[in-house]
Scaffold this motif. Sequence first.
Motif, PDB file in Angstrom:
ATOM      1  N   GLY A   8      60.656  -9.079 -10.375  1.00  0.00           N
ATOM      2  CA  GLY A   8      61.309  -9.135  -9.082  1.00  0.00           C
ATOM      3  C   GLY A   8      61.856 -10.505  -8.733  1.00  0.00           C
ATOM      4  O   GLY A   8      62.216 -10.761  -7.596  1.00  0.00           O
ATOM      5  N   GLY A   9      61.867 -11.404  -9.714  1.00  0.00           N
ATOM      6  CA  GLY A   9      62.375 -12.745  -9.488  1.00  0.00           C
ATOM      7  C   GLY A   9      61.409 -13.677  -8.802  1.00  0.00           C
ATOM      8  O   GLY A   9      61.695 -14.854  -8.653  1.00  0.00           O
ATOM      9  N   VAL A  10      60.257 -13.195  -8.374  1.00  0.00           N
ATOM     10  CA  VAL A  10      59.333 -14.032  -7.606  1.00  0.00           C
ATOM     11  C   VAL A  10      57.875 -13.957  -8.055  1.00  0.00           C
ATOM     12  O   VAL A  10      57.115 -14.892  -7.827  1.00  0.00           O
ATOM     13  N   VAL A  11      57.463 -12.869  -8.649  1.00  0.00           N
ATOM     14  CA  VAL A  11      56.051 -12.684  -8.996  1.00  0.00           C
ATOM     15  C   VAL A  11      55.845 -13.009 -10.473  1.00  0.00           C
ATOM     16  O   VAL A  11      56.398 -12.338 -11.345  1.00  0.00           O
ATOM     17  N   GLN A  12      55.068 -14.056 -10.732  1.00  0.00           N
ATOM     18  CA  GLN A  12      54.781 -14.432 -12.107  1.00  0.00           C
ATOM     19  C   GLN A  12      53.579 -13.636 -12.607  1.00  0.00           C
ATOM     20  O   GLN A  12      52.518 -13.632 -11.984  1.00  0.00           O
ATOM     21  N   ILE A  13      53.795 -12.955 -13.715  1.00  0.00           N
ATOM     22  CA  ILE A  13      52.726 -12.170 -14.332  1.00  0.00           C
ATOM     23  C   ILE A  13      52.001 -13.059 -15.323  1.00  0.00           C
ATOM     24  O   ILE A  13      52.630 -13.756 -16.131  1.00  0.00           O
ATOM     25  N   ASP A  14      50.670 -13.035 -15.286  1.00  0.00           N
ATOM     26  CA  ASP A  14      49.898 -13.833 -16.231  1.00  0.00           C
ATOM     27  C   ASP A  14      48.725 -13.022 -16.746  1.00  0.00           C
ATOM     28  O   ASP A  14      48.568 -11.865 -16.406  1.00  0.00           O
ATOM     29  N   GLY A  15      47.932 -13.642 -17.582  1.00  0.00           N
ATOM     30  CA  GLY A  15      46.801 -12.948 -18.192  1.00  0.00           C
ATOM     31  C   GLY A  15      47.164 -12.302 -19.516  1.00  0.00           C
ATOM     32  O   GLY A  15      46.605 -11.265 -19.888  1.00  0.00           O
ATOM     33  N   THR A  60      41.143  -7.849 -18.389  1.00  0.00           N
ATOM     34  CA  THR A  60      40.526  -8.563 -17.272  1.00  0.00           C
ATOM     35  C   THR A  60      41.543  -9.251 -16.363  1.00  0.00           C
ATOM     36  O   THR A  60      41.171  -9.779 -15.319  1.00  0.00           O
ATOM     37  N   ALA A  61      42.819  -9.248 -16.725  1.00  0.00           N
ATOM     38  CA  ALA A  61      43.850  -9.970 -15.961  1.00  0.00           C
ATOM     39  C   ALA A  61      44.107  -9.307 -14.608  1.00  0.00           C
ATOM     40  O   ALA A  61      44.266  -8.089 -14.518  1.00  0.00           O
ATOM     41  N   SER A  62      44.197 -10.117 -13.561  1.00  0.00           N
ATOM     42  CA  SER A  62      44.466  -9.586 -12.227  1.00  0.00           C
ATOM     43  C   SER A  62      45.871  -9.012 -12.113  1.00  0.00           C
ATOM     44  O   SER A  62      46.136  -8.181 -11.233  1.00  0.00           O
ATOM     45  N   SER A  63      46.779  -9.408 -13.013  1.00  0.00           N
ATOM     46  CA  SER A  63      48.139  -8.857 -12.987  1.00  0.00           C
ATOM     47  C   SER A  63      48.146  -7.358 -13.272  1.00  0.00           C
ATOM     48  O   SER A  63      49.091  -6.660 -12.888  1.00  0.00           O
ATOM     49  N   ASN A  64      47.105  -6.836 -13.919  1.00  0.00           N
ATOM     50  CA  ASN A  64      47.018  -5.390 -14.140  1.00  0.00           C
ATOM     51  C   ASN A  64      46.994  -4.641 -12.813  1.00  0.00           C
ATOM     52  O   ASN A  64      47.647  -3.608 -12.662  1.00  0.00           O
ATOM     53  N   GLU A  65      46.255  -5.174 -11.847  1.00  0.00           N
ATOM     54  CA  GLU A  65      46.180  -4.523 -10.538  1.00  0.00           C
ATOM     55  C   GLU A  65      47.537  -4.545  -9.842  1.00  0.00           C
ATOM     56  O   GLU A  65      47.963  -3.549  -9.254  1.00  0.00           O
ATOM     57  N   LEU A  66      48.228  -5.659  -9.942  1.00  0.00           N
ATOM     58  CA  LEU A  66      49.557  -5.762  -9.348  1.00  0.00           C
ATOM     59  C   LEU A  66      50.514  -4.756  -9.979  1.00  0.00           C
ATOM     60  O   LEU A  66      51.209  -4.011  -9.278  1.00  0.00           O
ATOM     61  N   LEU A  67      50.543  -4.699 -11.301  1.00  0.00           N
ATOM     62  CA  LEU A  67      51.433  -3.761 -11.992  1.00  0.00           C
ATOM     63  C   LEU A  67      51.050  -2.317 -11.707  1.00  0.00           C
ATOM     64  O   LEU A  67      51.917  -1.451 -11.559  1.00  0.00           O
ATOM     65  N   GLY A  68      49.751  -2.048 -11.609  1.00  0.00           N
ATOM     66  CA  GLY A  68      49.306  -0.708 -11.252  1.00  0.00           C
ATOM     67  C   GLY A  68      49.790  -0.308  -9.864  1.00  0.00           C
ATOM     68  O   GLY A  68      50.187   0.838  -9.630  1.00  0.00           O
ATOM     69  N   THR A  69      49.797  -1.255  -8.937  1.00  0.00           N
ATOM     70  CA  THR A  69      50.281  -0.988  -7.583  1.00  0.00           C
ATOM     71  C   THR A  69      51.780  -0.730  -7.582  1.00  0.00           C
ATOM     72  O   THR A  69      52.266   0.177  -6.899  1.00  0.00           O
ATOM     73  N   VAL A  70      52.529  -1.518  -8.372  1.00  0.00           N
ATOM     74  CA  VAL A  70      53.980  -1.310  -8.482  1.00  0.00           C
ATOM     75  C   VAL A  70      54.263   0.072  -9.067  1.00  0.00           C
ATOM     76  O   VAL A  70      55.129   0.810  -8.580  1.00  0.00           O
ATOM     77  N   ALA A  71      53.528   0.451 -10.116  1.00  0.00           N
ATOM     78  CA  ALA A  71      53.728   1.769 -10.740  1.00  0.00           C
ATOM     79  C   ALA A  71      53.397   2.885  -9.754  1.00  0.00           C
ATOM     80  O   ALA A  71      54.118   3.892  -9.672  1.00  0.00           O
ATOM     81  N   THR A 112      33.093  -3.114 -25.786  1.00  0.00           N
ATOM     82  CA  THR A 112      32.172  -4.248 -25.691  1.00  0.00           C
ATOM     83  C   THR A 112      32.908  -5.574 -25.870  1.00  0.00           C
ATOM     84  O   THR A 112      32.309  -6.635 -25.738  1.00  0.00           O
ATOM     85  N   GLU A 113      34.196  -5.510 -26.173  1.00  0.00           N
ATOM     86  CA  GLU A 113      35.027  -6.704 -26.319  1.00  0.00           C
ATOM     87  C   GLU A 113      36.077  -6.699 -25.204  1.00  0.00           C
ATOM     88  O   GLU A 113      36.261  -5.694 -24.520  1.00  0.00           O
ATOM     89  N   VAL A 114      36.774  -7.816 -25.036  1.00  0.00           N
ATOM     90  CA  VAL A 114      37.877  -7.847 -24.070  1.00  0.00           C
ATOM     91  C   VAL A 114      39.041  -7.086 -24.692  1.00  0.00           C
ATOM     92  O   VAL A 114      39.598  -7.492 -25.706  1.00  0.00           O
ATOM     93  N   SER A 115      39.362  -5.953 -24.111  1.00  0.00           N
ATOM     94  CA  SER A 115      40.458  -5.139 -24.632  1.00  0.00           C
ATOM     95  C   SER A 115      41.752  -5.549 -23.921  1.00  0.00           C
ATOM     96  O   SER A 115      41.795  -6.534 -23.191  1.00  0.00           O
ATOM     97  N   SER A 116      42.810  -4.787 -24.156  1.00  0.00           N
ATOM     98  CA  SER A 116      44.100  -5.125 -23.564  1.00  0.00           C
ATOM     99  C   SER A 116      44.730  -3.889 -22.935  1.00  0.00           C
ATOM    100  O   SER A 116      44.308  -2.765 -23.168  1.00  0.00           O
ATOM    101  N   ARG A 117      45.747  -4.133 -22.123  1.00  0.00           N
ATOM    102  CA  ARG A 117      46.530  -3.084 -21.479  1.00  0.00           C
ATOM    103  C   ARG A 117      47.988  -3.306 -21.837  1.00  0.00           C
ATOM    104  O   ARG A 117      48.514  -4.411 -21.671  1.00  0.00           O
ATOM    105  N   ASP A 118      48.655  -2.266 -22.335  1.00  0.00           N
ATOM    106  CA  ASP A 118      50.072  -2.334 -22.689  1.00  0.00           C
ATOM    107  C   ASP A 118      50.908  -1.711 -21.584  1.00  0.00           C
ATOM    108  O   ASP A 118      50.810  -0.506 -21.330  1.00  0.00           O
ATOM    109  N   TRP A 119      51.733  -2.520 -20.929  1.00  0.00           N
ATOM    110  CA  TRP A 119      52.637  -2.073 -19.879  1.00  0.00           C
ATOM    111  C   TRP A 119      54.030  -1.969 -20.475  1.00  0.00           C
ATOM    112  O   TRP A 119      54.528  -2.929 -21.068  1.00  0.00           O
TER     113      TRP A 119
END
Length: 155
Positions: A8-15, A60-71, A112-119
């Motif tokens: 959106g030109g303003v929200v930096q995604i990290d994690g 574990t990245a908080s950006s997952n919650e943001l992207l989930g909200t956008v979706a 049991t490990e840190v997994s990932s999420r593919d958006w």
Amino acid sequence: EEVVFLLGGVVQIDGFADGTFITIRKSTPVYETVVSADGKVSRTQVDNPLYTVTLTLAATASSNELLGTVAFADRKTNKAKMPLLIRDHFGNSLFYASLAWIEGIPDTTYTTEVSSRDWTFSCIGVTNIIGGNEGTNPVPDFLAALGLEGLSALF
């Protein structure tokens, strides 16, 4: 640290997850090539503007919650299309889509490990500059040598 993903030109995604964390793919080839029975080669330009961007975040990245909200908002309103920018500040690569949307939500796994999420994002109105990380940008001089100086301003 040097790769920026802006939604959106303003929200930096990290994690970003370890390893490959962004994949940019053109949905179809730029040209379809056909070889006839007598060996003549013809090509046709395919006018499909669609790109797919896959962003891999640590679970574990908080950006997952943001992207989930956008979706979620997009499913409810069909209005969560926005620009997307990916910039490599260590080099000359740049990807910009004037319109992008989340194609679907990632699979959720618990391990049991840190997994990932593919958006996965679908993107149109794309400028995709594939650059290197060595010193100066050779593109303007190359375009000038081809007689395309007017395009140099884009780079």
